[in-house]
Write an enzyme that holds these catalytic residues in place. Structure first.
Site, PDB file in Angstrom:
ATOM      1  N   THR A  58     -11.106  15.469 -31.765  1.00 35.30           N
ATOM      2  CA  THR A  58     -10.009  15.712 -30.828  1.00 35.30           C
ATOM      3  C   THR A  58     -10.322  16.883 -29.906  1.00 35.30           C
ATOM      4  O   THR A  58     -10.103  16.809 -28.697  1.00 35.30           O
ATOM      5  CB  THR A  58      -8.707  15.966 -31.598  1.00 35.30           C
ATOM      6  OG1 THR A  58      -8.414  14.825 -32.409  1.00 35.30           O
ATOM      7  CG2 THR A  58      -7.541  16.213 -30.652  1.00 35.30           C
ATOM      8  N   TYR A 121      -3.782   2.691 -30.385  1.00 37.24           N
ATOM      9  CA  TYR A 121      -2.959   1.939 -29.436  1.00 37.24           C
ATOM     10  C   TYR A 121      -2.322   0.732 -30.106  1.00 37.24           C
ATOM     11  O   TYR A 121      -1.109   0.650 -30.201  1.00 37.24           O
ATOM     12  CB  TYR A 121      -3.741   1.503 -28.186  1.00 37.24           C
ATOM     13  CG  TYR A 121      -2.823   0.934 -27.112  1.00 37.24           C
ATOM     14  CD1 TYR A 121      -2.137   1.776 -26.250  1.00 37.24           C
ATOM     15  CD2 TYR A 121      -2.625  -0.432 -27.001  1.00 37.24           C
ATOM     16  CE1 TYR A 121      -1.270   1.260 -25.297  1.00 37.24           C
ATOM     17  CE2 TYR A 121      -1.759  -0.962 -26.055  1.00 37.24           C
ATOM     18  CZ  TYR A 121      -1.084  -0.111 -25.200  1.00 37.24           C
ATOM     19  OH  TYR A 121      -0.219  -0.612 -24.260  1.00 37.24           O
ATOM     20  N   TYR A 147     -11.684   9.005 -40.043  1.00 32.21           N
ATOM     21  CA  TYR A 147     -10.896  10.058 -39.407  1.00 32.21           C
ATOM     22  C   TYR A 147      -9.448   9.578 -39.371  1.00 32.21           C
ATOM     23  O   TYR A 147      -9.110   8.660 -38.622  1.00 32.21           O
ATOM     24  CB  TYR A 147     -11.450  10.321 -38.008  1.00 32.21           C
ATOM     25  CG  TYR A 147     -10.800  11.438 -37.212  1.00 32.21           C
ATOM     26  CD1 TYR A 147      -9.778  12.229 -37.720  1.00 32.21           C
ATOM     27  CD2 TYR A 147     -11.236  11.709 -35.921  1.00 32.21           C
ATOM     28  CE1 TYR A 147      -9.200  13.240 -36.976  1.00 32.21           C
ATOM     29  CE2 TYR A 147     -10.674  12.724 -35.159  1.00 32.21           C
ATOM     30  CZ  TYR A 147      -9.655  13.476 -35.692  1.00 32.21           C
ATOM     31  OH  TYR A 147      -9.081  14.475 -34.936  1.00 32.21           O
ATOM     32  N   LYS A 175     -11.863  12.481 -43.207  1.00 27.09           N
ATOM     33  CA  LYS A 175     -11.340  13.672 -42.551  1.00 27.09           C
ATOM     34  C   LYS A 175      -9.858  13.419 -42.317  1.00 27.09           C
ATOM     35  O   LYS A 175      -9.473  12.563 -41.514  1.00 27.09           O
ATOM     36  CB  LYS A 175     -12.054  13.928 -41.221  1.00 27.09           C
ATOM     37  CG  LYS A 175     -11.588  15.217 -40.554  1.00 27.09           C
ATOM     38  CD  LYS A 175     -11.212  15.003 -39.129  1.00 27.09           C
ATOM     39  CE  LYS A 175     -10.644  16.296 -38.545  1.00 27.09           C
ATOM     40  NZ  LYS A 175      -9.882  16.072 -37.314  1.00 27.09           N
TER      41      LYS A 175
END
Length: 304
Positions: A58, A121, A147, A175
């Site tokens: 990110t 999405y 992730y 993660k």
């Protein structure tokens, strides 16, 4: 390997542990990609005590980059610090096809592992999630780390889904940036063979307490020494010191959040003399007033 901190899972050939900054992507003033400074930032965090690096998380602004730009970032970071610490490259995308393309490039250029964010999405059910990770894991010979960041992707993995993902041969770890401690604790308990990485600065010390082996810390992008000290204190058995440093991390994190989303890290880096350039639009940098307030706060904390 750790002494007192949790050990990586047996399914993780890299044994990822310690401080794993989600390194920044640098841009020139016109917001074009600055691969040289991006690589230099990876070196900066390694010299500050990072045990591995995670480009294109990110903080790396990966959704704002083209596929070709993402490949250039991974190549540059591997060339800069590969061989010194593990490079686990972010390759996730909304489509399985695009994720595989990025993962295969990362393997070709020498990344040690890949981090695959849950597709975003579109809603993702159990079968779609399992199929996605099966296909990605089959396409590369690298350890793959899930992730999990449902606040950004809109897709939260069920515990039973994660347990099925754990059976995939080269799926090595997770993660977790859900900030859902009960979910994380149960996930670790049910899947001890996986490596778990705490994905929020609010949960570095607590993450270690529930069994995370590594700390994916945005604060470590600007102050790697602070987070490395926290991990080292915990691993040395000095939990009181680790708690104290977590308190400082909370203060730094709060200081970062007074400006636009994600602007704190790059502004703090510039205050340390490391210019990673602007964020890419539509993300915004701090205005002068907020930058001054951040500098005052960080100076009062003694971290500059």
């Amino acid at each position: 390997m750790p002494d007192n901190a949790p050990a990586p899972g047996d399914a993780d050939p890299l044994g990822v542990h310690g401080v794993v900054p989600p390194t920044v992507t640098a841009f020139h003033e016109d917001e074009s990609l600055d691969v040289e400074t991006t690589a230099e930032h990876a070196r900066f965090v390694v010299e500050g005590g990072a045990d591995a690096v995670f480009p294109l998380g990110t903080n790396g602004e990966f959704p704002l980059l083209t596929g070709e730009e993402r490949d250039r970032v991974v190549t540059a970071v591997v060339e800069e610090v590969g061989g010194d610490v593990p490079v686990i490259a972010g390759v996730g995308a909304p489509s399985t096809r695009e994720t595989i393309a990025r993962a295969q490039h990362a393997q070709r250029v020498g990344a040690d592992g890949v981090v695959v964010v849950t597709p975003y999405y579109y809603p993702l059910d159990h079968e779609a999630a399992v199929g996605h990770y099966q296909d990605v894991c089959a396409a590369v010979d690298l350890p793959v780390y899930v992730y999990h960041i449902p606040s950004k992707t809109g897709n939260k993995l069920k515990l039973e889904t994660l347990s099925e993902l754990a059976t995939i041969e080269n799926l090595a770890g997770v993660k977790d940036s859900s900030k859902d401690v009960p979910w994380l604790g149960q996930a670790i308990d049910a899947n001890p063979e996986l490596t778990f990485l705490a994905g929020s600065d609010s949960l570095l010390f607590p993450g270690l307490e529930v069994g995370c082996t590594g700390l994916v810390s945005a604060v470590a992008n600007a102050f790697p020494e602070l987070v490395a000290d926290l991990y080292e204190a915990y691993d040395a058995g000095d939990e009181a010191r680790a708690r104290e440093l977590q308190s400082t991390v909370y203060d730094v994190r709060r200081a970062f959040k007074q400006g636009p989303y994600m602007a704190g890290v790059k502004t703090a880096l510039s205050l340390r003399g490391f210019d990673a350039g602007p964020l890419r639009s539509p993300l915004r940098t701090m205005d002068d007033e907020t930058r001054t307030a951040l500098e005052d706060d960080l100076d009062a904390l003694g971290v500059l």
